[in-house]
Scaffold this active site. Sequence first.
Site, PDB file in Angstrom:
ATOM      1  N   TYR A  65      -6.830  -9.913 -13.926  1.00  0.00           N
ATOM      2  CA  TYR A  65      -6.691 -10.539 -12.328  1.00  0.00           C
ATOM      3  C   TYR A  65      -5.406 -10.925 -12.164  1.00  0.00           C
ATOM      4  O   TYR A  65      -4.460 -10.938 -11.080  1.00  0.00           O
ATOM      5  CB  TYR A  65      -7.649 -11.419 -12.090  1.00  0.00           C
ATOM      6  CG  TYR A  65      -7.342 -12.248 -10.549  1.00  0.00           C
ATOM      7  CD1 TYR A  65      -7.676 -11.490  -9.427  1.00  0.00           C
ATOM      8  CD2 TYR A  65      -7.249 -13.488 -10.628  1.00  0.00           C
ATOM      9  CE1 TYR A  65      -7.539 -12.360  -8.216  1.00  0.00           C
ATOM     10  CE2 TYR A  65      -7.215 -14.185  -9.511  1.00  0.00           C
ATOM     11  CZ  TYR A  65      -7.062 -13.441  -8.249  1.00  0.00           C
ATOM     12  OH  TYR A  65      -6.749 -14.181  -7.010  1.00  0.00           O
ATOM     13  N   SER A 117      -1.552 -16.055  -6.505  1.00  0.00           N
ATOM     14  CA  SER A 117      -2.590 -16.681  -7.307  1.00  0.00           C
ATOM     15  C   SER A 117      -2.085 -17.720  -8.201  1.00  0.00           C
ATOM     16  O   SER A 117      -0.795 -17.389  -8.803  1.00  0.00           O
ATOM     17  CB  SER A 117      -3.760 -16.160  -7.982  1.00  0.00           C
ATOM     18  OG  SER A 117      -4.399 -17.015  -8.838  1.00  0.00           O
TER      19      SER A 117
END
Length: 342
Positions: A168, A143
């Site tokens: 995350y 990501s």
Amino acid sequence: MSKVLVTGAAGFIGFHVVQKLIKAGHEVFGLDNINDYYSPPLKYARLKECGIEAEAIKWYIPVQSNLFSNYHFVRMNLEDRQQLFALFQEQNFDYVINLAAQAGVRYSLENPGVYIQSNIVGFHNVLEACKEFPPKRLVHASSSSVYGTNDKIPFEEVDKTDSPVSLYASTKKSNELMAHCYSSLYKTPITCLRFFTVYGPWGRPDMAPMLFAKAISKGDKIKVFNNGNLMRDFTYIDDIANGTILALEVSNLESPNKDLFKVYNIGCSSPIKLMDFIQEIEDSFGTEANKDFLPMQPGDVYQTYADTRKLESELGYKPSVSLHEGVGNFAKWYNSEKNPLK
């Protein structure tokens, strides 16, 4: 043609990758746990598009698509190590595309334990399965959030990624370190793709495009964080899916002088102001949004901007869908009968 495992096959990116692989003639095996982080009906609708009926799905039992002879799906958690190993042993996959993960920056502040189980324990099981039953390559979804507070623009793969601002992002950075370790120790070819902001038909309902569309359609307010002073590298889903499949082909670059471990940014390399994106949504839906301007949210970053030159030079990746075209396609799907959340 190859046998490819796609985890997260009922997810947004996974669904589109599966469709493209099926149509290219590969033998595709989809895996997903169909959790309720967001609307299961949307996930089941994606699966149905690929010929997997909801009533046919059972835990751990592969289902044959009724539309495509080269597609099977199985419901499974990556945390189920024994079941995952049995699947790898039985199917002998040529390639693995790991898109399964607990997503969402803000949700990681509310429910951190889920991220450790899914993104750390689950990914470790994938690495172990690839060690025991080696595919030609593992492609893993990382990501852009790993860049955290990095203020150098655009983001390059060589930039520091040691300042994550959400759990995350921390799990995604951890995944890259784990992947590098396994690639080095066990000579497993692994590619990590740092996805930037993805949008398009069949998108996640917790992400801005779907939230904006839903609010505009119902006349509700849309939440505009940091008073609209945000920039995102919005990338259309077809460009992301095509780039993900291209990453399987990195093996043709390998030689004794090439690393088995690869990291690429994958985005549009053209950041868009949030207010300009909202304007495109408004134009496509023919309605002006009622905006609620709010401060920056914890875990968010001001700007994402991908330098994609490495992916372009090594694999020929080139995004081709403009923001206007992409948002138009998204709006058309949103208003269609295929959208179960309309």
